[in-house]
Design a protein around this motif. Structure first.
Motif, PDB file in Angstrom:
ATOM      1  N   LEU A 160       0.852  -1.183   0.000  1.00 21.56           N
ATOM      2  CA  LEU A 160       0.000   0.000   0.000  1.00 21.56           C
ATOM      3  C   LEU A 160       0.887   1.232   0.000  1.00 21.56           C
ATOM      4  CD1 LEU A 160      -2.896   1.188   0.258  1.00 21.56           C
ATOM      5  CD2 LEU A 160      -2.514   1.228   2.742  1.00 21.56           C
ATOM      6  N   LEU A 161       0.631   2.143  -0.931  1.00 21.22           N
ATOM      7  CA  LEU A 161       1.406   3.376  -1.050  1.00 21.22           C
ATOM      8  C   LEU A 161       0.554   4.537  -0.567  1.00 21.22           C
ATOM      9  CD1 LEU A 161       2.798   2.774  -4.662  1.00 21.22           C
ATOM     10  CD2 LEU A 161       3.698   1.937  -2.487  1.00 21.22           C
ATOM     11  N   LEU A 162       1.123   5.361   0.306  1.00 24.12           N
ATOM     12  CA  LEU A 162       0.396   6.509   0.851  1.00 24.12           C
ATOM     13  C   LEU A 162       1.194   7.780   0.574  1.00 24.12           C
ATOM     14  CD1 LEU A 162       0.267   4.072   3.411  1.00 24.12           C
ATOM     15  CD2 LEU A 162      -1.776   5.458   3.702  1.00 24.12           C
ATOM     16  N   ASP A 163       0.627   8.652  -0.257  1.00 20.91           N
ATOM     17  CA  ASP A 163       1.317   9.868  -0.688  1.00 20.91           C
ATOM     18  C   ASP A 163       0.773  11.073   0.074  1.00 20.91           C
ATOM     19  OD1 ASP A 163       2.781  11.764  -2.020  1.00 20.91           O
ATOM     20  OD2 ASP A 163       1.564  11.715  -3.842  1.00 20.91           O
ATOM     21  N   GLU A 164       1.512  11.539   1.094  1.00 20.53           N
ATOM     22  CA  GLU A 164       1.088  12.675   1.921  1.00 20.53           C
ATOM     23  C   GLU A 164      -0.384  12.535   2.308  1.00 20.53           C
ATOM     24  OE1 GLU A 164       3.037  15.099   2.979  1.00 20.53           O
ATOM     25  OE2 GLU A 164       4.698  15.361   1.579  1.00 20.53           O
ATOM     26  N   PRO A 165      -0.777  11.427   2.927  1.00 25.41           N
ATOM     27  CA  PRO A 165      -2.213  11.145   3.093  1.00 25.41           C
ATOM     28  C   PRO A 165      -2.932  12.039   4.091  1.00 25.41           C
ATOM     29  CG  PRO A 165      -0.913   9.537   4.307  1.00 25.41           C
ATOM     30  CD  PRO A 165       0.063  10.363   3.497  1.00 25.41           C
ATOM     31  N   LEU A 166      -2.211  12.782   4.929  1.00 23.71           N
ATOM     32  CA  LEU A 166      -2.871  13.585   5.957  1.00 23.71           C
ATOM     33  C   LEU A 166      -2.765  15.084   5.705  1.00 23.71           C
ATOM     34  CD1 LEU A 166      -1.722  11.648   9.159  1.00 23.71           C
ATOM     35  CD2 LEU A 166      -3.590  11.133   7.582  1.00 23.71           C
ATOM     36  N   SER A 167      -2.217  15.473   4.573  1.00 28.44           N
ATOM     37  CA  SER A 167      -1.915  16.888   4.356  1.00 28.44           C
ATOM     38  C   SER A 167      -3.161  17.752   4.242  1.00 28.44           C
ATOM     39  CB  SER A 167      -1.054  17.055   3.094  1.00 28.44           C
ATOM     40  OG  SER A 167      -1.751  16.570   1.969  1.00 28.44           O
ATOM     41  N   ASN A 168      -4.330  17.152   3.928  1.00 30.71           N
ATOM     42  CA  ASN A 168      -5.561  17.936   3.791  1.00 30.71           C
ATOM     43  C   ASN A 168      -6.332  18.066   5.103  1.00 30.71           C
ATOM     44  OD1 ASN A 168      -5.176  18.405   1.071  1.00 30.71           O
ATOM     45  ND2 ASN A 168      -6.324  16.610   0.418  1.00 30.71           N
ATOM     46  N   LEU A 169      -5.806  17.506   6.193  1.00 29.64           N
ATOM     47  CA  LEU A 169      -6.518  17.516   7.466  1.00 29.64           C
ATOM     48  C   LEU A 169      -5.930  18.577   8.394  1.00 29.64           C
ATOM     49  CD1 LEU A 169      -6.671  13.652   8.083  1.00 29.64           C
ATOM     50  CD2 LEU A 169      -8.299  15.088   6.843  1.00 29.64           C
ATOM     51  N   ASP A 170      -6.761  19.073   9.317  1.00 30.42           N
ATOM     52  CA  ASP A 170      -6.242  20.027  10.290  1.00 30.42           C
ATOM     53  C   ASP A 170      -5.377  19.294  11.311  1.00 30.42           C
ATOM     54  OD1 ASP A 170      -7.830  19.144  12.648  1.00 30.42           O
ATOM     55  OD2 ASP A 170      -9.526  19.976  11.561  1.00 30.42           O
ATOM     56  N   ALA A 171      -4.643  20.056  12.127  1.00 34.64           N
ATOM     57  CA  ALA A 171      -3.616  19.470  12.994  1.00 34.64           C
ATOM     58  C   ALA A 171      -4.185  18.438  13.954  1.00 34.64           C
ATOM     59  CB  ALA A 171      -2.900  20.577  13.766  1.00 34.64           C
ATOM     60  N   ARG A 172      -5.322  18.730  14.586  1.00 31.38           N
ATOM     61  CA  ARG A 172      -5.891  17.798  15.558  1.00 31.38           C
ATOM     62  C   ARG A 172      -6.350  16.514  14.885  1.00 31.38           C
ATOM     63  NH1 ARG A 172     -10.132  20.008  19.890  1.00 31.38           N
ATOM     64  NH2 ARG A 172      -8.219  21.148  20.422  1.00 31.38           N
ATOM     65  N   LEU A 173      -6.989  16.645  13.722  1.00 33.82           N
ATOM     66  CA  LEU A 173      -7.476  15.467  13.007  1.00 33.82           C
ATOM     67  C   LEU A 173      -6.315  14.646  12.469  1.00 33.82           C
ATOM     68  CD1 LEU A 173      -9.987  13.975  12.197  1.00 33.82           C
ATOM     69  CD2 LEU A 173     -10.151  15.386  10.147  1.00 33.82           C
ATOM     70  N   ARG A 174      -5.222  15.312  12.070  1.00 34.20           N
ATOM     71  CA  ARG A 174      -4.041  14.580  11.594  1.00 34.20           C
ATOM     72  C   ARG A 174      -3.522  13.642  12.672  1.00 34.20           C
ATOM     73  NH1 ARG A 174      -2.155  19.323   9.027  1.00 34.20           N
ATOM     74  NH2 ARG A 174      -0.721  19.760  10.738  1.00 34.20           N
ATOM     75  N   ARG A 175      -3.468  14.122  13.912  1.00 36.64           N
ATOM     76  CA  ARG A 175      -2.971  13.270  14.998  1.00 36.64           C
ATOM     77  C   ARG A 175      -3.837  12.035  15.174  1.00 36.64           C
ATOM     78  NH1 ARG A 175      -2.084  18.372  17.431  1.00 36.64           N
ATOM     79  NH2 ARG A 175      -4.028  18.225  18.643  1.00 36.64           N
ATOM     80  N   ARG A 176      -5.155  12.221  15.076  1.00 33.87           N
ATOM     81  CA  ARG A 176      -6.048  11.084  15.273  1.00 33.87           C
ATOM     82  C   ARG A 176      -5.973  10.097  14.114  1.00 33.87           C
ATOM     83  NH1 ARG A 176     -11.912  12.874  15.859  1.00 33.87           N
ATOM     84  NH2 ARG A 176     -12.228  12.183  13.718  1.00 33.87           N
ATOM     85  N   VAL A 177      -5.968  10.619  12.887  1.00 38.54           N
ATOM     86  CA  VAL A 177      -5.995   9.733  11.724  1.00 38.54           C
ATOM     87  C   VAL A 177      -4.668   8.989  11.570  1.00 38.54           C
ATOM     88  CG1 VAL A 177      -6.266   9.621   9.216  1.00 38.54           C
ATOM     89  CG2 VAL A 177      -7.752  11.105  10.567  1.00 38.54           C
ATOM     90  N   ARG A 178      -3.536   9.639  11.895  1.00 39.21           N
ATOM     91  CA  ARG A 178      -2.260   8.921  11.796  1.00 39.21           C
ATOM     92  C   ARG A 178      -2.226   7.760  12.780  1.00 39.21           C
ATOM     93  NH1 ARG A 178       1.439  13.696  14.504  1.00 39.21           N
ATOM     94  NH2 ARG A 178       1.404  12.912  16.661  1.00 39.21           N
ATOM     95  N   THR A 179      -2.846   7.934  13.953  1.00 35.95           N
ATOM     96  CA  THR A 179      -2.938   6.829  14.915  1.00 35.95           C
ATOM     97  C   THR A 179      -3.796   5.706  14.357  1.00 35.95           C
ATOM     98  OG1 THR A 179      -2.681   8.362  16.768  1.00 35.95           O
ATOM     99  CG2 THR A 179      -3.629   6.209  17.261  1.00 35.95           C
ATOM    100  N   GLU A 180      -4.886   6.066  13.692  1.00 35.75           N
ATOM    101  CA  GLU A 180      -5.763   5.060  13.106  1.00 35.75           C
ATOM    102  C   GLU A 180      -5.053   4.291  11.997  1.00 35.75           C
ATOM    103  OE1 GLU A 180      -9.116   7.310  11.843  1.00 35.75           O
ATOM    104  OE2 GLU A 180     -10.008   7.446  13.850  1.00 35.75           O
TER     105      GLU A 180
END
Length: 353
Positions: A160-180
């Motif tokens: 699975l390739l992930l290209d900057e997958p969190l760059s469109n999220l705000d800072a708080r949501l980035r922390r949660r989604v990266r954990t997920e």
């Protein structure tokens, strides 16, 4: 998604030229099956070009790329057994989440009933069971990201390739989604290659990090290794802030090196280092502040900024200025105050001069 088959990835002396410009001069990387490896670096370092070559969107000018032991150097993208999660998610806005996930399956030859069953399983795996009827506009940014991940994983790719997958999220949501994403990768055991320029993101999700600079590997290793044992000033500063000052290596005792920083002597674990001038990287949180007169390196507070749970200082010393983060907020020093600096046992590293 129970039949995921994680594959290895190997780059063997890969070079990539764009006309007369060489973006990647000679790259060799091995990624073990079932691991998440992050390609990290500033803009223009070659990380996205590397990912695009792995995806088959670019072809190397020299060298070989292998996926699961198979040479795919010149194999078209659609025959590579990889899936990509794009920065923009690339969801069809007129399709609900279930149809978005099922689309690739139907295009790959699954009948409609089986595709929808697998798509429902995929949504459940990423925590979106019962939400397949929602359109992308009815989902949060984090939920859209998970739909994109599910759509990629239901195809059972080797990588699975992930290209900057969190760059469109705000800072708080980035922390949660990266954990997920990290929890999902560990639970399902797929191989993932993750591209980002965000150091915190890389530290949080990775088994290994490959830091790139000018198309070359500047350093690779586990997150803790790169943060605590940088080999160069570039790595020390890129993997979190660091104060880089000159010191003197004056001896060794067992596996510890004795250094002198402006008269302050300190022991630290370090690679074999010859006596003499050297460079020392000191993390901002590894400096201990004491009032003037205590033993240590003398300095003067230039600036002080209270930030709630810590105070940030800039301190002038004879070996250079230090940026310091001090969590002892019950005690603070005003600008122009003389202080004494000491070092903690962690967060210091001798680096290449």
């Amino acid at each position: 998604m129970t039949d995921l088959k994680p594959g290895s990835v190997v780059f063997e002396n890969v070079r990539k030229d764009f006309g007369t410009f060489t973006a990647i001069p000679d790259l060799s990387i091995t990624i073990e099956p079932g691991t998440l490896v992050t390609l990290l670096g500033p803009s223009g370092c070659g990380k996205t070009t590397t990912l695009r070559m792995l995806a088959g969107l670019e072809h190397p000018s020299a060298g070989r790329i292998l996926i699961g032991g198979r040479d795919v150097t010149m194999v078209p993208a659609h025959e590579r057994d990889v899936s990509m999660v794009f920065q923009s998610y690339a969801l069809f806005p007129h399709m609900n989440a279930l149809d978005n996930v099922a689309y690739g399956l139907e295009s790959s030859g699954y009948n409609k009933r089986e595709a929808r069953e697998r798509a429902e399983e995929g949504l459940a795996q990423v925590g979106l069971a019962g939400m397949g009827h929602r359109l992308p506009a009815e989902l949060s940014g984090g939920q859209q990201q998970r739909v994109a991940v599910a759509r990629a994983l239901v195809l059972n790719p080797q990588v699975l390739l992930l290209d900057e997958p969190l760059s469109n999220l705000d800072a708080r949501l980035r922390r949660r989604v990266r954990t997920e994403i990290r929890e999902l990768q560990q639970r399902l055991g797929f191989t993932a290659v993750y591209v980002t320029h965000d150091q915190d993101e890389a530290l949080a999700v990775s088994d290994r990090i490959v830091v790139m600079k000018d198309g070359k590997i500047a350093q690779e290793g586990a997150p803790r290794e790169l943060y605590e044992e940088p080999v160069s000033e570039f790595i020390a500063d890129f993997m979190g802030e660091a104060n880089v000052v000159t010191c003197e290596v004056v001896g060794r005792e067992g596996d510890e090196t004795l250094i002198d920083v402006g008269g302050l002597q300190h022991r630290l674990r370090a690679r074999q280092t010859a006596n003499g001038k050297a460079k020392l990287a000191v993390r901002p949180g590894s400096v201990v502040l004491n009032p003037e007169g205590a033993s240590g390196l003398g300095g003067e507070i230039l600036t002080a900024a209270y930030l709630g749970d810590h105070v940030e200082y800039e301190i002038e010393t004879q070996v250079g200025n230090f940026f310091v983060i001090d969590h002892s907020v019950e005690r603070s020093f005003a600008p122009h105050t003389a202080v004494s600096l000491g070092f903690r046992n962690r967060g210091l590293a001798l680096i290449e001069a």
